[in-house]
Motif scaffolding. Structure first.
Motif, PDB file in Angstrom:
ATOM      1  N   HIS A 182      -8.358   6.330  -1.766  1.00  0.00           N
ATOM      2  CA  HIS A 182      -6.972   5.967  -2.043  1.00  0.00           C
ATOM      3  C   HIS A 182      -6.642   6.383  -3.467  1.00  0.00           C
ATOM      4  N   TYR A 184      -3.595   5.431  -6.023  1.00  0.00           N
ATOM      5  CA  TYR A 184      -2.439   4.555  -6.177  1.00  0.00           C
ATOM      6  C   TYR A 184      -1.459   5.203  -7.152  1.00  0.00           C
ATOM      7  N   TYR A 190       1.216   5.267  -2.172  1.00  0.00           N
ATOM      8  CA  TYR A 190      -0.175   5.627  -2.437  1.00  0.00           C
ATOM      9  C   TYR A 190      -0.550   6.788  -1.526  1.00  0.00           C
ATOM     10  N   TRP A 192      -3.658   8.535   0.783  1.00  0.00           N
ATOM     11  CA  TRP A 192      -4.957   8.291   1.410  1.00  0.00           C
ATOM     12  C   TRP A 192      -5.524   9.606   1.926  1.00  0.00           C
ATOM     13  N   CYS A 208       3.637   1.454   0.259  1.00  0.00           N
ATOM     14  CA  CYS A 208       2.690   0.361   0.078  1.00  0.00           C
ATOM     15  C   CYS A 208       3.335  -0.784  -0.689  1.00  0.00           C
ATOM     16  N   PHE A 220      -3.229  -5.831  -0.700  1.00  0.00           N
ATOM     17  CA  PHE A 220      -2.646  -4.497  -0.614  1.00  0.00           C
ATOM     18  C   PHE A 220      -2.250  -4.228   0.833  1.00  0.00           C
ATOM     19  N   TRP A 222      -0.090  -1.464   3.496  1.00  0.00           N
ATOM     20  CA  TRP A 222       0.520  -0.148   3.635  1.00  0.00           C
ATOM     21  C   TRP A 222       1.145   0.014   5.021  1.00  0.00           C
TER      22      TRP A 222
END
Length: 284
Positions: A182, A184, A190, A192, A208, A220, A222
Motif C-alpha cells: 500500500h 498512502y 491510496y 495498492w 480510502c 483503515f 477502502w
C-alpha cells in the motif's frame, strides 16, 4: 511477444486465494457473555449481548445509525493486536449487500461502527466517464461511520484521521502466497499493488478513509471502483500486524456476497516526508 495483463477477479475468488494458511486471527471468546451498550455520536444506541454460540442479540435503544445493527444474527470477534481491542465482523441477517464491522476498545470504552453497502449490477456497470459526468463517486460501494462510547454517553470528539500514514509505503503479508503493498497518497486516496497471489501484477488507486484509534493503531477502510469491494482493517504499526475483513460479491452474477477475515504481517518499505506548503511568495 505481447504481455498478458492479469485479470480483475470477484471477491469470492479472492477469498479462495487467501484461504490456504491465512494469517487471519482466530475467533476470540473474550466477549462471550458480555452485554455492551453502544452509544453513538448521532444519539442512537444499541444494547448488544454476545453469547458463546457466536450469536449477537441486539436491541435498539434509540434509533439512528445504531439501527443498522437490528438485523445482526451472528458475529466473529478477534483481539490479536492489543489487549482489550477487538475487531468484530457482524453477520447481517437481511440484505446480503450490507456489511457491518465494529472496532471496539474496552479499555478506553469507545468504538467505531463501519457500515457499508455494495452497489447493484446496474450501478457497477456505469462507466467511469459517466460517473464523473454525473458527479458520482468513482466507487459505487458506500460507507458510513458512527463513533461512540461503551456503557456511557458518547461525548468525545470523533477520533482524528490517520494522516500519519500519508507518505508511507507498507508491505502486507497475508499468507505464504498473498502479499500486497500500500502507498498512502493523501487523506482520501491510496495505491495498492499485488506482489504475490491470485491478483499478482494488479494495481490501482482507490478511495480510502482512516482514523487513528491510539498511538500507532489505525482503522483503515477502502472502497474499490473496478470490482465492488469494501476493505476494513485495523493496522497496528507498533506490533506490525493487521486484522480485518474484505467484503464483496461472490461471483459475477451479483447474486450473493462474500465476506472473509484477513490478517497480515506488516513492514514499512519507506516513507516520503510530507512537503511543506509553498508560500505565496514562492508561487509567484
Amino acid at each position: 511477444m505481447q504481455d498478458i495483463l492479469p485479470s480483475f477477479i470477484q471477491v469470492g475468488e479472492l477469498a479462495d486465494g487467501f484461504a490456504p494458511d491465512s494469517l487471519a486471527p482466530p475467533h476470540s471468546k473474550e466477549l462471550d457473555g458480555n452485554n455492551l451498550l453502544l452509544c453513538f455520536d448521532d444519539n442512537s444506541a444499541a444494547d448488544c449481548r454476545f453469547d458463546s454460540e457466536g450469536r449477537a442479540h441486539v436491541d435498539i435503544v434509540r434509533p439512528g445509525l445504531a439501527s443498522a445493527l437490528a438485523e445482526v444474527d451472528g458475529y466473529h470477534a478477534s483481539n490479536s493486536l492489543r489487549p482489550g481491542v477487538f475487531f468484530i465482523d457482524f453477520r447481517h441477517g437481511g440484505d446480503a449487500r450490507l456489511s457491518l464491522s465494529l472496532a471496539l476498545d474496552l479499555g478506553r470504552q469507545c468504538c467505531t461502527l463501519v457500515s457499508g453497502s455494495l452497489p447493484d449490477a446496474a450501478d457497477v456497470r456505469l462507466s467511469a466517464f459517466e460517473r464523473a459526468e454525473r458527479e458520482l463517486e468513482q466507487s459505487g460501494v458506500a460507507v458510513s461511520f458512527a463513533h461512540g462510547a461503551i456503557n456511557r454517553p458518547a461525548t468525545e470528539a470523533p477520533p482524528p484521521g490517520c494522516g500519519e500514514l500519508v507518505g508511507m509505503r507498507n508491505r502486507y503479508r497475508y499468507s505464504p502466497t498473498e502479499c500486497y503493498e500500500h502507498i498512502y497518497l493523501n487523506d482520501h486516496f491510496y495505491a495498492w499493488h499485488c506482489l504475490e497471489g491470485v491478483e499478482q501484477g494488479l494495481a490501482d488507486v482507490d478511495r480510502c478513509h482512516g482514523f487513528q484509534l491510539a498511538q500507532g493503531l489505525y482503522l483503515f477502510v477502502w472502497r474499490e471502483k473496478i470490482i465492488p469491494t469494501l476493505g476494513v482493517l485495523l493496522i497496528d504499526l507498533e506490533r506490525m500486524q493487521t486484522d480485518g475483513k474484505i467484503f464483496g460479491y461472490q461471483g459475477r452474477d451479483f447474486g450473493a456476497s462474500r465476506s472473509f477475515r484477513v490478517g497480515a504481517r506488516a513492514s514499512v518499505v519507506n516513507v516520503v516526508p510530507a512537503q511543506p506548503a509553498a508560500s505565496a511568495a514562492s508561487r509567484e
